[in-house]
Design a protein around this motif. Sequence first.
Motif, PDB file in Angstrom:
ATOM      1  N   GLU A 194      -7.569  -2.375  10.583  1.00 42.50           N
ATOM      2  CA  GLU A 194      -6.347  -2.889  11.190  1.00 42.50           C
ATOM      3  C   GLU A 194      -5.421  -3.501  10.139  1.00 42.50           C
ATOM      4  O   GLU A 194      -4.215  -3.236  10.132  1.00 42.50           O
ATOM      5  CB  GLU A 194      -6.682  -3.926  12.264  1.00 42.50           C
ATOM      6  N   PHE A 195      -5.999  -4.305   9.259  1.00 47.20           N
ATOM      7  CA  PHE A 195      -5.196  -4.930   8.212  1.00 47.20           C
ATOM      8  C   PHE A 195      -4.605  -3.872   7.283  1.00 47.20           C
ATOM      9  O   PHE A 195      -3.403  -3.919   6.954  1.00 47.20           O
ATOM     10  CB  PHE A 195      -6.061  -5.911   7.418  1.00 47.20           C
ATOM     11  N   LEU A 196      -5.409  -2.909   6.858  1.00 49.48           N
ATOM     12  CA  LEU A 196      -4.921  -1.864   5.952  1.00 49.48           C
ATOM     13  C   LEU A 196      -3.847  -1.016   6.624  1.00 49.48           C
ATOM     14  O   LEU A 196      -2.856  -0.640   5.984  1.00 49.48           O
ATOM     15  CB  LEU A 196      -6.085  -0.979   5.508  1.00 49.48           C
ATOM     16  N   SER A 197      -4.015  -0.733   7.904  1.00 52.38           N
ATOM     17  CA  SER A 197      -3.032   0.091   8.619  1.00 52.38           C
ATOM     18  C   SER A 197      -1.688  -0.621   8.700  1.00 52.38           C
ATOM     19  O   SER A 197      -0.631  -0.012   8.452  1.00 52.38           O
ATOM     20  CB  SER A 197      -3.551   0.409  10.020  1.00 52.38           C
ATOM     21  N   VAL A 198      -1.706  -1.900   9.053  1.00 53.87           N
ATOM     22  CA  VAL A 198      -0.456  -2.656   9.156  1.00 53.87           C
ATOM     23  C   VAL A 198       0.204  -2.791   7.794  1.00 53.87           C
ATOM     24  O   VAL A 198       1.419  -2.586   7.643  1.00 53.87           O
ATOM     25  CB  VAL A 198      -0.714  -4.040   9.779  1.00 53.87           C
ATOM     26  N   LEU A 199      -0.579  -3.141   6.783  1.00 55.79           N
ATOM     27  CA  LEU A 199      -0.018  -3.353   5.444  1.00 55.79           C
ATOM     28  C   LEU A 199       0.577  -2.068   4.887  1.00 55.79           C
ATOM     29  O   LEU A 199       1.715  -2.059   4.392  1.00 55.79           O
ATOM     30  CB  LEU A 199      -1.102  -3.897   4.513  1.00 55.79           C
ATOM     31  N   LEU A 200      -0.162  -0.975   4.956  1.00 56.93           N
ATOM     32  CA  LEU A 200       0.343   0.286   4.423  1.00 56.93           C
ATOM     33  C   LEU A 200       1.539   0.782   5.234  1.00 56.93           C
ATOM     34  O   LEU A 200       2.535   1.240   4.666  1.00 56.93           O
ATOM     35  CB  LEU A 200      -0.767   1.342   4.431  1.00 56.93           C
ATOM     36  N   GLY A 201       1.436   0.699   6.559  1.00 58.76           N
ATOM     37  CA  GLY A 201       2.531   1.181   7.391  1.00 58.76           C
ATOM     38  C   GLY A 201       3.832   0.446   7.141  1.00 58.76           C
ATOM     39  O   GLY A 201       4.890   1.066   6.938  1.00 58.76           O
ATOM     40  N   LEU A 202       3.789  -0.878   7.136  1.00 56.81           N
ATOM     41  CA  LEU A 202       5.001  -1.665   6.925  1.00 56.81           C
ATOM     42  C   LEU A 202       5.531  -1.506   5.505  1.00 56.81           C
ATOM     43  O   LEU A 202       6.743  -1.445   5.281  1.00 56.81           O
ATOM     44  CB  LEU A 202       4.731  -3.135   7.227  1.00 56.81           C
ATOM     45  N   THR A 203       4.623  -1.450   4.526  1.00 53.54           N
ATOM     46  CA  THR A 203       5.054  -1.316   3.128  1.00 53.54           C
ATOM     47  C   THR A 203       5.744   0.019   2.899  1.00 53.54           C
ATOM     48  O   THR A 203       6.841   0.086   2.323  1.00 53.54           O
ATOM     49  CB  THR A 203       3.852  -1.457   2.194  1.00 53.54           C
ATOM     50  N   ILE A 204       5.118   1.097   3.346  1.00 55.49           N
ATOM     51  CA  ILE A 204       5.680   2.428   3.114  1.00 55.49           C
ATOM     52  C   ILE A 204       6.990   2.609   3.871  1.00 55.49           C
ATOM     53  O   ILE A 204       7.944   3.205   3.355  1.00 55.49           O
ATOM     54  CB  ILE A 204       4.640   3.498   3.502  1.00 55.49           C
ATOM     55  N   TYR A 205       7.046   2.103   5.084  1.00 53.91           N
ATOM     56  CA  TYR A 205       8.275   2.228   5.887  1.00 53.91           C
ATOM     57  C   TYR A 205       9.419   1.427   5.279  1.00 53.91           C
ATOM     58  O   TYR A 205      10.518   1.939   5.063  1.00 53.91           O
ATOM     59  CB  TYR A 205       7.994   1.760   7.311  1.00 53.91           C
ATOM     60  N   THR A 206       9.181   0.161   4.976  1.00 54.41           N
ATOM     61  CA  THR A 206      10.261  -0.697   4.474  1.00 54.41           C
ATOM     62  C   THR A 206      10.674  -0.309   3.065  1.00 54.41           C
ATOM     63  O   THR A 206      11.837  -0.474   2.687  1.00 54.41           O
ATOM     64  CB  THR A 206       9.812  -2.172   4.501  1.00 54.41           C
ATOM     65  N   ALA A 207       9.737   0.236   2.272  1.00 56.24           N
ATOM     66  CA  ALA A 207      10.080   0.640   0.903  1.00 56.24           C
ATOM     67  C   ALA A 207      11.139   1.732   0.888  1.00 56.24           C
ATOM     68  O   ALA A 207      11.932   1.820  -0.059  1.00 56.24           O
ATOM     69  CB  ALA A 207       8.827   1.121   0.170  1.00 56.24           C
ATOM     70  N   ALA A 208      11.174   2.568   1.924  1.00 65.83           N
ATOM     71  CA  ALA A 208      12.203   3.605   1.982  1.00 65.83           C
ATOM     72  C   ALA A 208      13.598   2.986   2.089  1.00 65.83           C
ATOM     73  O   ALA A 208      14.554   3.465   1.470  1.00 65.83           O
ATOM     74  CB  ALA A 208      11.939   4.527   3.175  1.00 65.83           C
ATOM     75  N   PHE A 209      13.734   1.909   2.850  1.00 65.89           N
ATOM     76  CA  PHE A 209      15.022   1.231   2.972  1.00 65.89           C
ATOM     77  C   PHE A 209      15.348   0.446   1.703  1.00 65.89           C
ATOM     78  O   PHE A 209      16.506   0.394   1.269  1.00 65.89           O
ATOM     79  CB  PHE A 209      15.009   0.304   4.186  1.00 65.89           C
ATOM     80  N   VAL A 210      14.330  -0.171   1.116  1.00 64.79           N
ATOM     81  CA  VAL A 210      14.553  -0.911  -0.131  1.00 64.79           C
ATOM     82  C   VAL A 210      15.006   0.040  -1.234  1.00 64.79           C
ATOM     83  O   VAL A 210      15.865  -0.310  -2.060  1.00 64.79           O
ATOM     84  CB  VAL A 210      13.274  -1.666  -0.534  1.00 64.79           C
ATOM     85  N   ALA A 211      14.454   1.242  -1.256  1.00 68.32           N
ATOM     86  CA  ALA A 211      14.852   2.226  -2.264  1.00 68.32           C
ATOM     87  C   ALA A 211      16.341   2.544  -2.153  1.00 68.32           C
ATOM     88  O   ALA A 211      17.048   2.667  -3.164  1.00 68.32           O
ATOM     89  CB  ALA A 211      14.019   3.498  -2.113  1.00 68.32           C
ATOM     90  N   GLU A 212      16.838   2.683  -0.930  1.00 70.17           N
ATOM     91  CA  GLU A 212      18.261   2.941  -0.746  1.00 70.17           C
ATOM     92  C   GLU A 212      19.115   1.740  -1.152  1.00 70.17           C
ATOM     93  O   GLU A 212      20.213   1.900  -1.682  1.00 70.17           O
ATOM     94  CB  GLU A 212      18.533   3.302   0.718  1.00 70.17           C
ATOM     95  N   VAL A 213      18.598   0.544  -0.907  1.00 67.27           N
ATOM     96  CA  VAL A 213      19.317  -0.662  -1.336  1.00 67.27           C
ATOM     97  C   VAL A 213      19.418  -0.699  -2.858  1.00 67.27           C
ATOM     98  O   VAL A 213      20.496  -0.977  -3.422  1.00 67.27           O
ATOM     99  CB  VAL A 213      18.601  -1.922  -0.806  1.00 67.27           C
ATOM    100  N   VAL A 214      18.310  -0.411  -3.539  1.00 63.62           N
ATOM    101  CA  VAL A 214      18.314  -0.411  -5.008  1.00 63.62           C
ATOM    102  C   VAL A 214      19.229   0.698  -5.534  1.00 63.62           C
ATOM    103  O   VAL A 214      19.994   0.488  -6.488  1.00 63.62           O
ATOM    104  CB  VAL A 214      16.875  -0.243  -5.535  1.00 63.62           C
ATOM    105  N   ARG A 215      19.153   1.879  -4.938  1.00 61.17           N
ATOM    106  CA  ARG A 215      19.999   2.986  -5.384  1.00 61.17           C
ATOM    107  C   ARG A 215      21.474   2.640  -5.249  1.00 61.17           C
ATOM    108  O   ARG A 215      22.265   2.861  -6.186  1.00 61.17           O
ATOM    109  CB  ARG A 215      19.684   4.243  -4.574  1.00 61.17           C
ATOM    110  N   SER A 216      21.866   2.104  -4.106  1.00 61.03           N
ATOM    111  CA  SER A 216      23.277   1.756  -3.916  1.00 61.03           C
ATOM    112  C   SER A 216      23.716   0.640  -4.854  1.00 61.03           C
ATOM    113  O   SER A 216      24.853   0.636  -5.340  1.00 61.03           O
ATOM    114  CB  SER A 216      23.519   1.357  -2.463  1.00 61.03           C
ATOM    115  N   GLY A 217      22.806  -0.304  -5.128  1.00 58.22           N
ATOM    116  CA  GLY A 217      23.144  -1.382  -6.052  1.00 58.22           C
ATOM    117  C   GLY A 217      23.375  -0.875  -7.459  1.00 58.22           C
ATOM    118  O   GLY A 217      24.321  -1.299  -8.146  1.00 58.22           O
ATOM    119  N   ILE A 218      22.540   0.057  -7.904  1.00 60.94           N
ATOM    120  CA  ILE A 218      22.704   0.618  -9.249  1.00 60.94           C
ATOM    121  C   ILE A 218      23.981   1.446  -9.324  1.00 60.94           C
ATOM    122  O   ILE A 218      24.714   1.406 -10.321  1.00 60.94           O
ATOM    123  CB  ILE A 218      21.473   1.455  -9.630  1.00 60.94           C
ATOM    124  N   GLN A 219      24.286   2.197  -8.263  1.00 66.41           N
ATOM    125  CA  GLN A 219      25.502   3.004  -8.264  1.00 66.41           C
ATOM    126  C   GLN A 219      26.765   2.145  -8.252  1.00 66.41           C
ATOM    127  O   GLN A 219      27.831   2.627  -8.641  1.00 66.41           O
ATOM    128  CB  GLN A 219      25.505   3.932  -7.046  1.00 66.41           C
TER     129      GLN A 219
END
Length: 391
Positions: free
Chosen positions: A259-284
Amino acid sequence: MSTQLPPQKKSWSWRSQAFRGLIYQIIAIGLIAAFVWFIAHNTLYNMKIRGIQSGFDFLTSPAGFDIGESLYAFDSAQPYWQAFLVGVTNTLRIAILGIILTTILGTLLGVGRFSRNALVRGVCYAYVEFFRNVPVLLQLLMWYLLFTEVLPAASDAWTLGPIFLSKGGLSFPIPVWATGQLWALIGLGLAIVFNIFYLKWARRKFEATGKLQSMFWVPVAICLGGSLLGWVSGGAPMAFDSPIKGEFAIEKGGSLTPEFLSVLLGLTIYTAAFVAEVVRSGIQSVARGQGEAAAALGLNPGQSMRLVMLPQALRVIIPPMTNQFLNLTKNSSLAVAIGYPDVVSIANTALNQTGRAVECIAIVMLVYLSTSLTTSLLMNWYNTRSAIQER
């Protein structure tokens, strides 16, 4: 000779804009307070005429249920407030680890979008487009089914040295606590403090002379050296509590539940996709000439990104990054769908046993409000520290 104007007297006339603004604010606060009082009074009155008990006195009563996962021992004889405390610590485990892992993964993905390697750019782009367009609840369920259905049973657990991975989760050796571990933590803390001063000195020297100092490997070596020195000073304990493969479960050692691994991996992988776009737009948002100037100074692409582009992009990255951290923390409430005992799960159990729906929901709201405000406060402080100072 300077002429000092006499201080202006405050005008209490209705013609004064400041006075009218103050009156309007007082009226608004009064209306809000009256509305809150009306809602609370009406709720308590309706609960009373229906014979529904209210109040937080139930928090001192025995909980009457066990919690499957906790950082410290808990049994059914302990009061409800300790059960809620277990739920809060479980929520904070997910939130803190998730924010750290999301920041690292999202930043790497965002920077990878600017790679000269077409394969790296393509993989980063595909990751972002896939994971941010799949609902987070489905991702949590996907990871949970992977851990509980696809992985083998404990008797046939996958083994990597002393580490076991099975339907029961991830099991690994943990050191037996002794004085050496305490001194290692003290050494690590002192090393972190030293690194703060080292990084400030390295940045000042780079700005003054253009000579680049190690900003990663030297701090890592200092942390490792400080921990090792403290461990040796404490007697260098070598005892480990290693897991043992049993017939029905992995025994001893440390473990992370599915349960802990599922929540941690799921939230991390999902939110990292949005963070990646934030970083990309910031660099641009950084002018292309900044990268060209860095190249003219002899910096390679990695140094240019780390020392020139990212520091300037932070002023654009941090505010939306704060929103993603808040979303990750609040999305952790979905953990109840796969049985992880976070604060929402504990509140649901307490609500069903006591009938104190308003009180349990109020506690959950207070927990998430406190964590969100704390996160916002820390990120606003960091945003102020990272802001480019105008000359």
